[in-house]
Design a protein around this motif. Structure first.
Motif, PDB file in Angstrom:
ATOM      1  N   UNK A   3       0.817  -1.212   0.000  1.00  0.00           N
ATOM      2  CA  UNK A   3       0.000   0.000   0.000  1.00  0.00           C
ATOM      3  C   UNK A   3       0.845   1.253   0.000  1.00  0.00           C
ATOM      4  N   UNK A   4       2.075   1.148   0.506  1.00  0.00           N
ATOM      5  CA  UNK A   4       2.976   2.297   0.477  1.00  0.00           C
ATOM      6  C   UNK A   4       3.575   2.507  -0.902  1.00  0.00           C
ATOM      7  N   UNK A   5       3.565   1.463  -1.726  1.00  0.00           N
ATOM      8  CA  UNK A   5       4.159   1.558  -3.066  1.00  0.00           C
ATOM      9  C   UNK A   5       3.117   1.950  -4.103  1.00  0.00           C
ATOM     10  N   UNK A   6       1.937   1.310  -4.083  1.00  0.00           N
ATOM     11  CA  UNK A   6       0.875   1.589  -5.046  1.00  0.00           C
ATOM     12  C   UNK A   6      -0.189   2.464  -4.366  1.00  0.00           C
ATOM     13  N   UNK A   7      -0.435   3.609  -4.952  1.00  0.00           N
ATOM     14  CA  UNK A   7      -1.411   4.557  -4.397  1.00  0.00           C
ATOM     15  C   UNK A   7      -2.508   4.837  -5.434  1.00  0.00           C
ATOM     16  N   UNK A   8      -3.688   5.224  -4.915  1.00  0.00           N
ATOM     17  CA  UNK A   8      -4.783   5.741  -5.751  1.00  0.00           C
ATOM     18  C   UNK A   8      -5.167   4.781  -6.877  1.00  0.00           C
ATOM     19  N   UNK A   9      -5.297   3.507  -6.564  1.00  0.00           N
ATOM     20  CA  UNK A   9      -5.701   2.551  -7.597  1.00  0.00           C
ATOM     21  C   UNK A   9      -7.199   2.718  -7.880  1.00  0.00           C
ATOM     22  N   UNK A  10      -7.568   2.843  -9.163  1.00  0.00           N
ATOM     23  CA  UNK A  10      -8.965   3.033  -9.565  1.00  0.00           C
ATOM     24  C   UNK A  10      -9.276   2.212 -10.803  1.00  0.00           C
ATOM     25  N   UNK A  31     -10.555   1.933 -18.038  1.00  0.00           N
ATOM     26  CA  UNK A  31      -9.112   1.926 -17.782  1.00  0.00           C
ATOM     27  C   UNK A  31      -8.859   1.728 -16.303  1.00  0.00           C
ATOM     28  N   UNK A  32      -7.648   1.269 -16.009  1.00  0.00           N
ATOM     29  CA  UNK A  32      -7.180   1.224 -14.630  1.00  0.00           C
ATOM     30  C   UNK A  32      -6.093   2.283 -14.474  1.00  0.00           C
ATOM     31  N   UNK A  33      -6.055   2.906 -13.328  1.00  0.00           N
ATOM     32  CA  UNK A  33      -5.047   3.934 -13.074  1.00  0.00           C
ATOM     33  C   UNK A  33      -4.500   3.751 -11.663  1.00  0.00           C
ATOM     34  N   UNK A  34      -3.213   4.005 -11.501  1.00  0.00           N
ATOM     35  CA  UNK A  34      -2.581   3.921 -10.181  1.00  0.00           C
ATOM     36  C   UNK A  34      -1.296   4.733 -10.196  1.00  0.00           C
ATOM     37  N   UNK A  35      -0.837   5.079  -9.018  1.00  0.00           N
ATOM     38  CA  UNK A  35       0.413   5.828  -8.834  1.00  0.00           C
ATOM     39  C   UNK A  35       1.424   4.945  -8.113  1.00  0.00           C
ATOM     40  N   UNK A  36       2.681   4.998  -8.553  1.00  0.00           N
ATOM     41  CA  UNK A  36       3.781   4.305  -7.889  1.00  0.00           C
ATOM     42  C   UNK A  36       4.674   5.316  -7.204  1.00  0.00           C
ATOM     43  N   UNK A  37       5.018   5.029  -5.959  1.00  0.00           N
ATOM     44  CA  UNK A  37       5.871   5.960  -5.210  1.00  0.00           C
ATOM     45  C   UNK A  37       7.360   5.700  -5.450  1.00  0.00           C
ATOM     46  N   UNK A  93       9.868  -3.494 -15.261  1.00  0.00           N
ATOM     47  CA  UNK A  93      10.184  -2.455 -14.284  1.00  0.00           C
ATOM     48  C   UNK A  93       9.364  -1.202 -14.584  1.00  0.00           C
ATOM     49  N   UNK A  94       8.602  -0.738 -13.598  1.00  0.00           N
ATOM     50  CA  UNK A  94       7.765   0.443 -13.727  1.00  0.00           C
ATOM     51  C   UNK A  94       8.423   1.598 -12.976  1.00  0.00           C
ATOM     52  N   UNK A  95       8.444   2.756 -13.619  1.00  0.00           N
ATOM     53  CA  UNK A  95       9.038   3.931 -12.996  1.00  0.00           C
ATOM     54  C   UNK A  95       8.021   4.596 -12.061  1.00  0.00           C
ATOM     55  N   UNK A  96       8.470   5.391 -11.114  1.00  0.00           N
ATOM     56  CA  UNK A  96       7.548   6.121 -10.232  1.00  0.00           C
ATOM     57  C   UNK A  96       6.664   7.073 -11.038  1.00  0.00           C
ATOM     58  N   UNK A  97       5.454   7.311 -10.567  1.00  0.00           N
ATOM     59  CA  UNK A  97       4.531   8.218 -11.238  1.00  0.00           C
ATOM     60  C   UNK A  97       3.187   7.565 -11.502  1.00  0.00           C
ATOM     61  N   UNK A  98       2.416   8.217 -12.361  1.00  0.00           N
ATOM     62  CA  UNK A  98       1.074   7.738 -12.673  1.00  0.00           C
ATOM     63  C   UNK A  98       1.110   6.808 -13.877  1.00  0.00           C
ATOM     64  N   UNK A  99       0.256   5.764 -13.828  1.00  0.00           N
ATOM     65  CA  UNK A  99       0.177   4.785 -14.915  1.00  0.00           C
ATOM     66  C   UNK A  99      -1.290   4.525 -15.220  1.00  0.00           C
TER      67      UNK A  99
END
Length: 685
Positions: A3-10, A31-37, A93-99
């Protein structure tokens, strides 16, 4: 850690209908959207669409407890949104930010039951998105879909009316009183959640006790094991309405009870082997000291509107009565409106294929208001309703001595004779004329949660038949008179100032005056304002007339507002003062204000405000009253009825021949020495 790594999953959907439902064969996109810290390795992202039904309950016999359960899996469809690295076959490998990732899936074709959550079971359809990372448990995000099974609405039984009757005799010791009978009907069998059911009832209470009619909507939930050897049934009352008490020794009480189906009710479910959901309307007469007299109607709830076939009396009486209508002569003005003291003329047309006997034939003028709305909190829905009656006048052409209306008017034909109860084959016309009572009644109104209706209702009763009815609404408005209420001519004045902050500096102020409070449709509303702009920015005066509907029931209030028209004035530069006059023309089609009804109000407001950039707008609100505009004067009202009771009793009817107009006019003049007041338009100058 996840939960600290993946935020705002929708999970966002883009192809659902207005009610957020899906059905068999639909295409689901989104679509699915989420943020990586931080930088994260992910093997793949999967999506699974599942449908299942599950039931569970337990029983106890002494110290022994036994559990029952069953589960059905309808389907399980899997797909991949993000695949593993095609070169290395390892994690991506996913970079930090919104996906953001798009997806599309097809809901399978099949006879699947609708979504449902019951007391001992449920039917669910879930869309699950799983994120899989190396050497870690996958993280699943589940969204439940609202699936609705579309039934075939072309089935005749859904459109057909329902009719039921019952009777009983109340006994005490060895003594029996008179019978209690009940006949009830609905206009169709299929309904939608949120729809209102009209139950037409006829009661007769020949007993020595009072009875109370009640109508309730009941939901029947049945849960089965897989082999159907065991089952659990639950009955849940969703809505209940109580009618007016019926006194002892009363016969032929006709009423229509309205029952609102909660919008949160699920649809009928009959295509699942372990869960059934059915609905019944129970019409009952509660008898003091005895069991209730009951009639049950099975109804079907679906998600598609269903039109009703002609009411039950059509089928019962169609072999004899081929036509039964009521019409009236339009008002003597362009908009066909009536007001207090106006005269309304019309006729009842009765066409029969063979000779028949009627118990009663009447015309009734009614005026009433009604409000109804539903509020939901979680799974609990509360319906608020209220009604008010303004006028009810009955006049009989043929009178039933058992009707209990001894004080009502009995009309006669053009020769002064009573109308016959035996009607010959052919078309018969029963003319009438009456005067709207000279009393203060609210105008006709139709809003989101209430209405005020004035109508002419003709009713034909025959033995062992449901009554035939036909209704025609008239457009009634309160008579416009600016002088009747001194408050309508009083001027209004308000002052407002505001100190600017943040991106502005200085102050703005406005001093606004209205010449009066009441206005007619089409009249100019003159607004005079002195505006002081001591700010650092240009401001614009703006004007908006809006309407406010308020509905009242059981101590609650429901309000809705709507802007009717807006206008923008010329800009006022900084550090200046201007006197501004604006004339707003009230449209001719704006509904008049209604302030004389206890359960609903239609009010109007004028909002004058200053449009200031980067700041909240200072505003002043004035209550205004809009009255109906004067109409074109009409012709003189028709003469009074020959019976002298306010209904016209002459005209042509095949049963008694045709009377020349001159003779009819002479008979009317002899019976009534003075003419009725002039029509509505002649009073409005």
């Amino acid at each position: 850690m996840f939960n600290n790594t993946v935020k705002n999953f929708k999970i966002n959907f883009s192809a659902l209908d207005q009610r957020n439902t899906i059905s068999s064969g639909d295409v689901i996109t989104g679509n699915i959207s989420f943020d990586l810290t931080k930088e994260t390795k992910i093997n793949c992202i999967t999506m699974t669409l599942t449908g299942m039904a599950h039931v569970h309950w337990s029983t106890r016999n002494g110290k022994t407890r036994r559990n029952y359960s069953a589960k059905l899996n309808f389907f399980e469809l899997k797909s991949v949104i993000v695949q593993e690295n095609s070169v290395t076959g390892g994690a991506v490998t996913f970079k930090p930010g919104s996906h953001v990732y798009q997806f599309t899936c097809h809901f399978p074709q099949g006879n699947f039951p609708s979504s449902f959550h019951g007391i001992n079971g449920k039917i669910t359809y879930n869309l699950t998105v799983g994120i899989h990372r190396p050497w870690r448990l996958s993280k699943d995000f589940v969204t439940e879909l609202n699936f609705v099974h579309r039934i075939n609405t072309n089935q005749p039984e859904l459109h057909a009316p329902l009719l039921g009757s019952n009777s009983m005799t109340v006994c005490f010791l060895c003594c029996a009183s008179g019978p209690i009978t009940m006949t009830a009907s609905t206009e169709k069998q299929g309904f939608m959640p949120g729809e209102t059911v009209n139950i037409t009832c006829k009661f007769s209470n020949a007993s020595s006790r009072t009875v109370t009619p009640k109508v309730s909507l009941q939901q029947k939930q049945v849960f089965y094991t897989l082999n159907k050897k065991s089952k659990r049934m639950r009955i849940k009352k969703l809505m209940s309405v109580t009618g007016q008490v019926i006194s002892e020794h009363t016969s032929d009480v006709h009423t229509v009870i309205m029952l609102a189906i909660p919008s949160s009710a699920s649809v009928t479910i009959s295509n699942c082997s372990i869960i059934d959901v059915e609905y019944f309307i129970e019409v009952s007469l509660s008898v003091r000291g005895s069991t209730d007299l009951t009639v049950l109607f099975p109804i079907i709830l679906c998600d598609t509107p269903i039109d009703a076939q002609p009411p039950p009396y059509y089928y019962i009486m169609s072999n004899t009565v081929t036509r039964f209508t009521v019409t009236y002569r339009p008002a003597a003005n362009e908009q066909n409106i009536f007001t207090s003291s106006d005269w309304v003329s019309g006729e009842i047309t009765l066409e029969v294929a063979k000779q028949c006997k009627i118990d009663s034939l009447l015309i009734q003028f009614k005026g009433k208001a009604r409000v109804l709305w539903t509020e939901s909190t979680g799974q609990i829905s509360v319906t608020y309703h209220s009604k008010d009656k303004y006028v009810s006048i009955k006049h009989y052409f043929v009178w039933d001595k058992d009707s209990g209306d001894d004080n009502e008017t009995l009309l006669t034909d053009q020769f002064g004779n009573p109308y016959s109860k035996v009607v010959a084959p052919g078309c018969h016309v029963y003319p009438f004329t009456f005067q709207i009572p000279p009393q203060d009644m609210p105008s006709s109104f139709d809003g989101d949660h209430g209405k005020i209706v004035y109508s002419l209702t003709a009713k034909l009763s025959r033995s062992m038949r449901l009554p035939a009815e036909d209704s025609s609404q008239i457009n009634y408005v309160t008579k416009a008179d600016l002088t009747r209420d001194p408050g309508l001519m009083e001027p209004q004045h308000e002052y407002k100032d505001k100190k600017m902050k943040f991106f502005n500096s200085g102050t703005v102020a406005m001093d606004v005056n209205l010449e009066k409070t009441g206005f007619l449709q089409g009249e100019g509303l003159k607004v005079m304002a002195c505006i002081q702009n001591n700010s650092s920015r240009e401001i614009k005066p703006k004007y908006c007339v809006y309407r406010k509907h308020s509905f009242f029931a059981q101590g609650k209030r429901r309000v809705s507002t709507k802007d009717l028209f807006k206008e923008v004035g010329e800009p006022i530069p900084p550090s200046s003062k201007q006197n501004v006059t604006r004339v707003l023309t009230i449209p001719l089609d704006v509904e008049p204000s209604i302030l004389n009804c206890s359960i609903l109000k239609a009010e109007h407001r004028l909002r004058v405000y200053l449009d200031v950039k980067y700041a909240s707008d200072p505003e002043i609100k004035f209550p205004i009253v809009i009255l109906i505009a004067p109409k074109v004067p009409g012709v003189e009202a028709p003469p009074l009825a020959a019976s002298g009771f306010g209904f016209e009793a002459f005209g042509n009817s095949p049963a008694w021949g045709i009377v020349p107009p001159a003779a009819a006019a002479a008979a009317a003049a002899a019976a009534q020495p003075s003419d009725p007041p002039p029509a509505y338009g002649t009073w409005l100058i």
